[in-house]
Write an enzyme that holds these catalytic residues in place. Structure first.
Site, short mmCIF file in Angstrom:
data_model
loop_
_atom_site.label_atom_id
_atom_site.label_comp_id
_atom_site.label_asym_id
_atom_site.label_seq_id
_atom_site.Cartn_x
_atom_site.Cartn_y
_atom_site.Cartn_z
N ASP A 82 -0.38 -9.41 5.32
CA ASP A 82 -0.32 -9.29 3.87
C ASP A 82 1.14 -9.25 3.45
O ASP A 82 1.99 -8.67 4.15
CB ASP A 82 -1.09 -8.07 3.37
CG ASP A 82 -0.62 -6.75 3.96
OD1 ASP A 82 0.22 -6.08 3.33
OD2 ASP A 82 -1.10 -6.38 5.05
N GLU A 173 -3.38 3.45 -3.65
CA GLU A 173 -2.59 4.31 -2.78
C GLU A 173 -1.61 5.13 -3.60
O GLU A 173 -1.67 5.15 -4.82
CB GLU A 173 -1.88 3.49 -1.71
CG GLU A 173 -0.94 2.42 -2.24
CD GLU A 173 -0.24 1.67 -1.13
OE1 GLU A 173 0.45 2.32 -0.32
OE2 GLU A 173 -0.40 0.42 -1.06
#
Length: 280
Positions: A82, A173
């Site tokens: 990613d 997150e």
């Protein structure tokens, strides 16, 4: 590293993108300042956040892989990566040659930022043969979940059934710009996530992947089990095993296992399963 706030607009399943030179919501961006821990992780302005930036904050995560802990693929697992603006222009041919078969690229953050390298990263991975998708870094304290889902879909986060486009991923997150849980209670956070996911599905027909880690999810959602039957899990844990999964998910779909030299991930299945997720 300071990144420009230039929106790149791409159509899912397509290999053409257009780029606008208009800054995105500069007024919102100007009111936000990264925390000191975010600055140490390379986040110097809004938009710089990336999947796993705060992994060092959790006792179950570490920014540096454990000594001797280089997780190898179990039978049938598939390597992916990613990326975000921090990687700039990616050499996708080299990544393909190294065995990377799929990728997620950061498209958006909040409703104020688009990745200026998105076109090169999203289209470049597609062009070498990878299955790829886009992800959104959530900022639940700036705008509603539905508004951020709309922004994401409008700036590269859409989906088409071409066999090479993964459903969008919602990155949940630690807040790089303030309070860990973005000033929300656990119930309010769960409601915000529902708002994003419901709108994303209404726009695309797909259930988005959720990226998170056990520590943040437990702290900020009360370890909610509301999504484990509908939304695939991408779990972050930089260690030799994925550990205890958050939210009652019975298994992970993707495991982000290291950030060295860039974020690497195992898909919990062979390439046919990656393709199956892409096709829905």
């Amino acid at each position: 590293m300071r990144k420009s706030l230039i929106p790149a607009v791409c159509l899912a399943g397509a290999v053409a993108c257009t780029v606008s030179a208009t800054p995105a919501h500069a007024a919102v961006v100007g009111s936000v300042t990264p925390t000191s821990s975010a600055a140490r992780a390379g986040i110097h302005q809004p938009g710089d956040a990336y999947a796993g930036w705060s992994a060092h904050r959790s006792a179950s995560l570490t920014r540096t892989p454990l000594a001797g802990a280089r997780p190898m693929a179990a039978a049938g697992q598939t390597l992916g990566i990613d990326v975000s603006s921090h990687q700039g222009n990616v050499d996708w041919s080299a990544q393909w040659g190294a065995g990377v078969k799929w990728a997620y690229t950061k498209a958006t953050e909040g409703t104020y930022y688009t990745n200026p390298y998105f076109a090169q990263q999203y289209n470049g991975s597609y062009n070498v043969g990878m299955i790829r998708g886009a992800y959104h870094f959530a900022t639940p304290d700036t705008t509603s979940g539905a508004a951020q889902a709309d922004y994401f879909v409008a700036h590269g986060g859409g989906w088409s059934k071409d066999g090479k486009t993964l459903p969008g991923m919602l990155d949940m997150e630690y807040n790089p710009y303030g309070a860990t849980c973005y000033g929300k209670s656990a119930s309010s956070m769960v409601s915000w996530i529902h708002s994003f996911l419901n709108e994303y599905k209404a726009k695309t027909g797909r259930d988005a992947v959720i990226y998170t880690n056990y520590d943040w999810w437990s702290t900020c959602t009360g370890n909610s089990t509301a999504f484990n039957a509908t939304n695939p899990l991408m779990v972050a844990r930089y260690a030799s095993a994925p550990g205890t999964l958050p939210g009652g998910w019975p298994y992970y779909t993707i495991w982000q296992y290291t950030s060295s030299p860039l974020d690497k991930d195992w898909f919990n299945g062979d390439i046919s399963r990656v393709r199956a997720l892409a096709n829905g």
